[in-house]
Design a protein around this motif. Structure first.
Motif, short mmCIF file in Angstrom:
data_model
loop_
_atom_site.label_atom_id
_atom_site.label_comp_id
_atom_site.label_asym_id
_atom_site.label_seq_id
_atom_site.Cartn_x
_atom_site.Cartn_y
_atom_site.Cartn_z
N ILE A 182 -1.93 5.38 5.23
CA ILE A 182 -1.66 4.64 3.99
C ILE A 182 -2.96 4.07 3.44
O ILE A 182 -3.82 3.60 4.20
N ASP A 183 -3.10 4.14 2.14
CA ASP A 183 -4.29 3.59 1.46
C ASP A 183 -4.35 2.08 1.71
O ASP A 183 -3.54 1.31 1.19
N THR A 184 -5.31 1.66 2.51
CA THR A 184 -5.41 0.25 2.91
C THR A 184 -5.71 -0.64 1.72
O THR A 184 -5.17 -1.75 1.61
N LEU A 185 -6.56 -0.19 0.80
CA LEU A 185 -6.91 -1.00 -0.36
C LEU A 185 -5.70 -1.22 -1.26
O LEU A 185 -5.45 -2.33 -1.72
N LEU A 186 -4.92 -0.15 -1.48
CA LEU A 186 -3.73 -0.28 -2.31
C LEU A 186 -2.73 -1.24 -1.68
O LEU A 186 -2.15 -2.10 -2.35
#
Length: 565
Positions: A182-186
């Motif tokens: 999963i995109d950590t920043l998002l």
């Protein structure tokens, strides 16, 4: 009349103290109770509202995060159910599936497939992870046991903080695992987007107190939260509490567990910021209390002094009335003689006034024809004539008041024809208006019904209104440009009489007091302030209404509305 003076020997001192004490104590006790009770309930309500607001935020945020994770799980479940291990094991197959997955949600960073031995057999993403073994990885062990697993933030082979969602698919030919990063920043932005004033923030910790998302006020991924010992407590639902941070700042917290009690969602706000409205309310209540107390004490002193002053005045008037009773019989005899004196005085006054007007007119004409030039002597002569006019008018007013007093009797109401009555009244003042250079006009309708009224009282009302109008016009225009209009008309079975002028008008602050007893705008000696008050009472007793409309500097109109007979 002398007023109450507290500096003299004070016979009312004890009474004044009693009144003052009672007027302070009696209102202060309920006032203080109201302020205290009101403040308690108000602050309790504000605290409850603030905590409820934070609870709702946590509840909503929790649902958003859970929905996000469940949706990603559903995406992986759909792929696992729709494609076989062989389909996913082909490079072109997994890349196509990953591209389709990215079109639906940009939350996915990569997609991988693992056999039951933990080998990464297929991968689509920005890293070179295919062929690596994850048999000993914590997430792989957990997903093989539970069939579904969301990991904590970890570094892994890529040495970058991230977390994964993995799903185990069991079949007849063995088990295999599909995993997505999963995109950590998002995800971090989604958790951090809570905004409550300037100090509100949201973040996630794992069960060991490590940051799974960054904290705005300081806290990087996978760092330990130094304040987590106070709130890493197992609990159900949403827990709210106030606790100090390591820096000594007090925070209002709201926490709830996510991901099968492995993640803790924390929303916090500085206590001073969260309860700013409460603090402002406290200051306001204190200020209201101080101002209210000062107002009560000031009003108590004012009212106590006023009551004592009135009592002193009443005592003085009582003593004076006692003295006046002694000469009451002499005054009664004098009153009987006053009417005769007034009649005798009026005749020479009218002659003096006519002669004064004639002299003034002749002097004006001589000066207009330049047969008499302006000089100091002529100026003094004109001033003397003006003074004669003032004094004659004053004497005439005095005699008129004496005659009115002498003629006082019980009113006798009867049928009255206003159409013929009003012109008769106007004739009483038309000469006076003409002398002042005022144009007096009548506007009387044809179909005017009879009214029931006392003729002498209605005459008194109209003469008073006309005299007031003449005075107002003269004040503004002098002897040129004055206009006075008297109107009579029928409206809805009632008779309306109006007296309008283009005089100086009535100021806005005086409009509400115009019918009050003893209120007058005329200088001392020009009026008693009783005329309009008495007129208003007379019209009211006749069942009518008296109204006034005025614009300062433009004029005034008095309207009398009487029921028809």
């Amino acid at each position: 009349m002398g007023g109450y003076n507290a500096t003299k020997q004070d016979p009312y001192k004890k009474l004044r103290l009693q009144i003052l004490t009672s007027m302070i104590i009696v209102p202060v006790i309920p006032f203080v109770l109201i302020v205290i009770i009101g403040f308690y309930y108000f602050t309790t309500s504000l605290q409850t509202e603030t905590i409820s607001k934070m609870t709702r935020i946590v509840e909503d945020h929790c649902q958003v995060i859970e929905f996000f994770l469940n949706e990603r799980k559903s995406d992986l479940r759909f792929i696992a159910d729709s494609y076989s291990f062989d389909d996913l094991n082909r490079r072109e197959g997994i890349e196509k599936i990953f591209n389709d997955l990215r079109k639906k949600s940009n939350a996915f960073v990569d997609l991988g497939v693992f056999n039951e031995a933990g080998k990464h057999v297929a991968y689509s993403g920005p890293y070179r992870l295919a062929g690596r073994s994850y048999k000993e990885a914590e997430w792989f062990k957990e997903v093989m046991k539970k069939d579904y697993y969301i990991s904590d933030i970890f570094l892994g082979f890529r040495k970058v903080p991230h977390f994964v969602i993995a799903l185990c698919k069991k079949g007849d030919n063995g088990s295999w695992v599909i995993r997505a990063t999963i995109d950590t920043l998002l995800f971090n932005n989604m958790v951090e987007k809570v905004r409550m004033s300037k100090t509100g923030e949201a973040y996630i910790l794992n069960s060991s107190g490590l940051f799974q998302t960054e904290r705005r006020s300081g806290g990087n991924l996978m760092d330990r939260d130094p304040d987590s010992k106070g709130y890493l407590i197992p609990h159900r639902g949403i827990r709210t509490f106030i606790e100090k941070s390591g820096a000594g700042d007090a925070y209002l917290y709201a926490t709830t567990w996510l991901k099968d009690d492995n993640w803790l969602l924390v929303v916090r706000q500085e206590k001073a910021d969260a309860f700013r409205a409460l603090r402002s309310a406290g200051y306001l209540v204190v200020m209201i209390g101080i101002l209210g107390g000062v107002a009560i004490v000031a009003m108590a002193f004012f009212m106590a002094n006023r009551i004592i002053r009135n009592m002193a005045r009443v005592d003085e008037e009582k003593n004076r009335l006692d003295q006046q009773l002694i000469v009451a019989s002499r005054l009664a005899e004098l009153g009987e003689m006053s009417a005769g004196f007034a009649h005798e005085i009026n005749n020479p006054l009218q002659i003096i006034r006519a002669e004064q007007t004639l002299i003034e007119t002749i002097l004006s004409e001589l000066m207009e024809r330049r047969e008499l030039t302006e000089s100091e002597d002529t100026a003094e002569l004109m001033d003397s004539l003006s003074q004669i006019k003032v004094q004659v008018d004053r004497c005439a007013e005095i005699t008129q008041e004496i005659l009115k007093f002498a003629r006082q009797k019980e009113p006798v109401p009867g049928k009255l024809n206003v159409k013929s009555f009003v012109p008769e009244v106007i004739r009483l003042v038309v000469r006076k208006a003409g002398v002042e250079g005022i144009t007096l006009e009548q506007d009387i309708g044809d179909d005017i019904p009879l009214i029931t009224a006392d003729a002498s009282q209605l005459q008194q009302v109209l003469v008073n209104l006309l005299n007031n109008a003449i005075y107002a016009v003269t004040e503004l225009h002098g002897s040129l440009g004055g206009e006075l209009r008297v109107g009579v008309r029928s409206a809805d079975g009632r008779v309306e009489i109006s007296v309008a002028d283009n005089g100086c008008g009535i100021s806005r602050e005086n409009m509400g007091k115009i019918f009050a007893p003893f209120f007058t705008t005329k200088p001392v000696g020009k009026g008693t302030g009783l005329g309009l008050s008495v007129c208003y009472g007379i019209i009211e007793k006749m069942g009518g209404v008296m109204e006034v409309a005025s614009t300062e500097g433009e004029g005034t109109i008095f309207t009398i509305n009487l029921p028809s007979a």
